[in-house]
Design a protein around this motif. Structure first.
Motif, PDB file in Angstrom:
ATOM      1  N   SER A  82     -31.605 -83.899  12.403  1.00 13.49           N
ATOM      2  CA  SER A  82     -30.927 -84.807  13.328  1.00 13.49           C
ATOM      3  C   SER A  82     -31.853 -85.357  14.394  1.00 13.49           C
ATOM      4  O   SER A  82     -32.899 -84.786  14.691  1.00 13.49           O
ATOM      5  N   MET A  83     -31.423 -86.460  15.005  1.00 11.04           N
ATOM      6  CA  MET A  83     -32.187 -87.029  16.114  1.00 11.04           C
ATOM      7  C   MET A  83     -31.661 -86.481  17.440  1.00 11.04           C
ATOM      8  O   MET A  83     -32.236 -86.724  18.489  1.00 11.04           O
ATOM      9  N   HIS A  84     -30.547 -85.750  17.392  1.00  9.22           N
ATOM     10  CA  HIS A  84     -29.965 -85.203  18.612  1.00  9.22           C
ATOM     11  C   HIS A  84     -30.730 -83.974  19.094  1.00  9.22           C
ATOM     12  O   HIS A  84     -31.295 -83.228  18.298  1.00  9.22           O
ATOM     13  N   GLY A  85     -30.741 -83.759  20.396  1.00  8.88           N
ATOM     14  CA  GLY A  85     -31.488 -82.670  21.012  1.00  8.88           C
ATOM     15  C   GLY A  85     -31.195 -81.308  20.412  1.00  8.88           C
ATOM     16  O   GLY A  85     -30.063 -80.843  20.427  1.00  8.88           O
ATOM     17  N   GLU A  86     -32.222 -80.697  19.891  1.00  9.19           N
ATOM     18  CA  GLU A  86     -32.062 -79.418  19.188  1.00  9.19           C
ATOM     19  C   GLU A  86     -31.527 -78.322  20.098  1.00  9.19           C
ATOM     20  O   GLU A  86     -30.688 -77.519  19.699  1.00  9.19           O
ATOM     21  N   GLN A  87     -32.001 -78.282  21.340  1.00 11.49           N
ATOM     22  CA  GLN A  87     -31.585 -77.216  22.238  1.00 11.49           C
ATOM     23  C   GLN A  87     -30.085 -77.259  22.515  1.00 11.49           C
ATOM     24  O   GLN A  87     -29.478 -76.231  22.782  1.00 11.49           O
ATOM     25  N   GLN A  88     -29.500 -78.463  22.443  1.00  9.41           N
ATOM     26  CA  GLN A  88     -28.076 -78.608  22.756  1.00  9.41           C
ATOM     27  C   GLN A  88     -27.181 -78.473  21.523  1.00  9.41           C
ATOM     28  O   GLN A  88     -26.036 -78.065  21.634  1.00  9.41           O
ATOM     29  N   TYR A  89     -27.708 -78.817  20.344  1.00 15.63           N
ATOM     30  CA  TYR A  89     -26.859 -78.876  19.157  1.00 15.63           C
ATOM     31  C   TYR A  89     -27.096 -77.731  18.169  1.00 15.63           C
ATOM     32  O   TYR A  89     -26.236 -77.434  17.356  1.00 15.63           O
ATOM     33  N   ALA A  90     -28.266 -77.101  18.201  1.00 17.67           N
ATOM     34  CA  ALA A  90     -28.597 -76.071  17.210  1.00 17.67           C
ATOM     35  C   ALA A  90     -27.596 -74.925  17.213  1.00 17.67           C
ATOM     36  O   ALA A  90     -27.150 -74.475  16.151  1.00 17.67           O
ATOM     37  N   ALA A 128     -38.113 -73.673  21.144  1.00 13.85           N
ATOM     38  CA  ALA A 128     -37.358 -74.125  22.314  1.00 13.85           C
ATOM     39  C   ALA A 128     -35.865 -73.858  22.130  1.00 13.85           C
ATOM     40  O   ALA A 128     -35.170 -73.404  23.042  1.00 13.85           O
ATOM     41  N   ALA A 129     -35.359 -74.133  20.903  1.00 12.18           N
ATOM     42  CA  ALA A 129     -33.942 -73.905  20.631  1.00 12.18           C
ATOM     43  C   ALA A 129     -33.631 -72.415  20.626  1.00 12.18           C
ATOM     44  O   ALA A 129     -32.588 -71.987  21.112  1.00 12.18           O
ATOM     45  N   ALA A 130     -34.540 -71.618  20.090  1.00  9.49           N
ATOM     46  CA  ALA A 130     -34.352 -70.160  20.070  1.00  9.49           C
ATOM     47  C   ALA A 130     -34.274 -69.623  21.501  1.00  9.49           C
ATOM     48  O   ALA A 130     -33.440 -68.765  21.813  1.00  9.49           O
ATOM     49  N   ALA A 131     -35.133 -70.151  22.370  1.00 10.77           N
ATOM     50  CA  ALA A 131     -35.125 -69.727  23.779  1.00 10.77           C
ATOM     51  C   ALA A 131     -33.802 -70.103  24.435  1.00 10.77           C
ATOM     52  O   ALA A 131     -33.229 -69.330  25.203  1.00 10.77           O
ATOM     53  N   ALA A 132     -33.297 -71.293  24.096  1.00 11.58           N
ATOM     54  CA  ALA A 132     -32.015 -71.745  24.658  1.00 11.58           C
ATOM     55  C   ALA A 132     -30.877 -70.852  24.180  1.00 11.58           C
ATOM     56  O   ALA A 132     -29.949 -70.549  24.932  1.00 11.58           O
ATOM     57  N   LEU A 133     -30.952 -70.415  22.914  1.00  9.65           N
ATOM     58  CA  LEU A 133     -29.921 -69.533  22.365  1.00  9.65           C
ATOM     59  C   LEU A 133     -29.934 -68.185  23.078  1.00  9.65           C
ATOM     60  O   LEU A 133     -28.891 -67.599  23.346  1.00  9.65           O
ATOM     61  N   LEU A 134     -31.125 -67.694  23.389  1.00  9.76           N
ATOM     62  CA  LEU A 134     -31.249 -66.407  24.077  1.00  9.76           C
ATOM     63  C   LEU A 134     -30.717 -66.482  25.508  1.00  9.76           C
ATOM     64  O   LEU A 134     -30.259 -65.496  26.065  1.00  9.76           O
ATOM     65  N   GLN A 135     -30.791 -67.694  26.079  1.00  7.05           N
ATOM     66  CA  GLN A 135     -30.320 -67.873  27.458  1.00  7.05           C
ATOM     67  C   GLN A 135     -28.858 -68.328  27.498  1.00  7.05           C
ATOM     68  O   GLN A 135     -28.368 -68.771  28.524  1.00  7.05           O
ATOM     69  N   ALA A 136     -28.156 -68.167  26.375  1.00  7.03           N
ATOM     70  CA  ALA A 136     -26.787 -68.680  26.275  1.00  7.03           C
ATOM     71  C   ALA A 136     -25.844 -68.069  27.312  1.00  7.03           C
ATOM     72  O   ALA A 136     -24.800 -68.612  27.628  1.00  7.03           O
TER      73      ALA A 136
END
Length: 205
Positions: A82-90, A128-136
């Motif tokens: 996708s072209m959508h931000g990975e950190q927000q959509y993953a 970056a997405a993995a880090a965002a998931l950890l900070q959920a």
């Protein structure tokens, strides 16, 4: 041989993906679809190891498409491109049933690596997405939105009106308006303009 279904509403993107995958001896593009409904019909009728799908296509798309594909074929591995931000959509894509999420800006080598990893049973997201998931635990207000509300938010910020959104998501205008009201309420916003600003600030668009 890994049998792949490629689903994207842009032919030039599908052709590009097919060229990349054709260079790998262990990968085969077994079918392609231009809409989510086509992708679902192909999955119902055939056998694929992995579906490579775009997040935004006409008709059935996004989280709804991922969920429907997994209902039809629970063992199907799904990689969202996708072209959508990975950190927000993953996180939402993985929760819906996808095994990976890759931004369209990624290099061809990253795509091939992600496909092989997912086909082998792994999960792929960027660091970056993995880090965002950890900070959920540090939740932003938009994480409280349902998948449908999140989809309506995305389309509103793309400039679509309730009628267009209703046609795209197969919803009544009244239902879209209800979703919009709930979104604004949950995010404590007063207008679509404020919603667009919020989306920009939170890298949702």
């Amino acid at each position: 041989m890994i049998r792949i279904l490629v689903a994207d509403d842009h032919k030039i993107v599908r052709d590009g993906l097919k060229r990349i995958l054709a260079g790998a001896a262990d990968l085969e593009v077994a079918a392609e679809a231009a809409t989510g409904d086509e992708a679902l019909a192909l999955v119902k009728a055939g056998e694929f190891d992995l579906a490579l799908i775009d997040m935004s296509m006409p008709g059935l798309s996004g989280m709804d498409l991922i969920k429907r594909l997994k209902i039809e074929k629970p063992k199907l591995r799904i990689l969202v491109l996708s072209m959508h931000g990975e950190q927000q959509y993953a996180a939402r894509a993985l929760k819906a049933g996808a095994a990976g999420y890759l931004n369209k800006d990624s290099a061809a080598e990253s795509l091939l690596g992600a496909i092989r990893k997912i086909a082998a049973g792994g999960v792929h997201v960027s660091e970056a997405a993995a880090a965002a998931l950890l900070q959920a635990g540090d939740k932003s207000p938009h994480q409280a939105l349902s998948d449908r509300e999140f989809e309506v938010l995305r389309l509103l910020t793309e400039g679509l009106g309730p009628t267009e959104i209703g046609e795209k998501l197969h919803l009544s205008v009244k239902t879209v308006s209800t979703h919009k009201a709930r979104i604004l309420d949950k995010l404590n916003l007063g207008s679509t303009a404020e919603l667009v600003r919020y989306a920009l600030d939170n890298k949702l668009i």
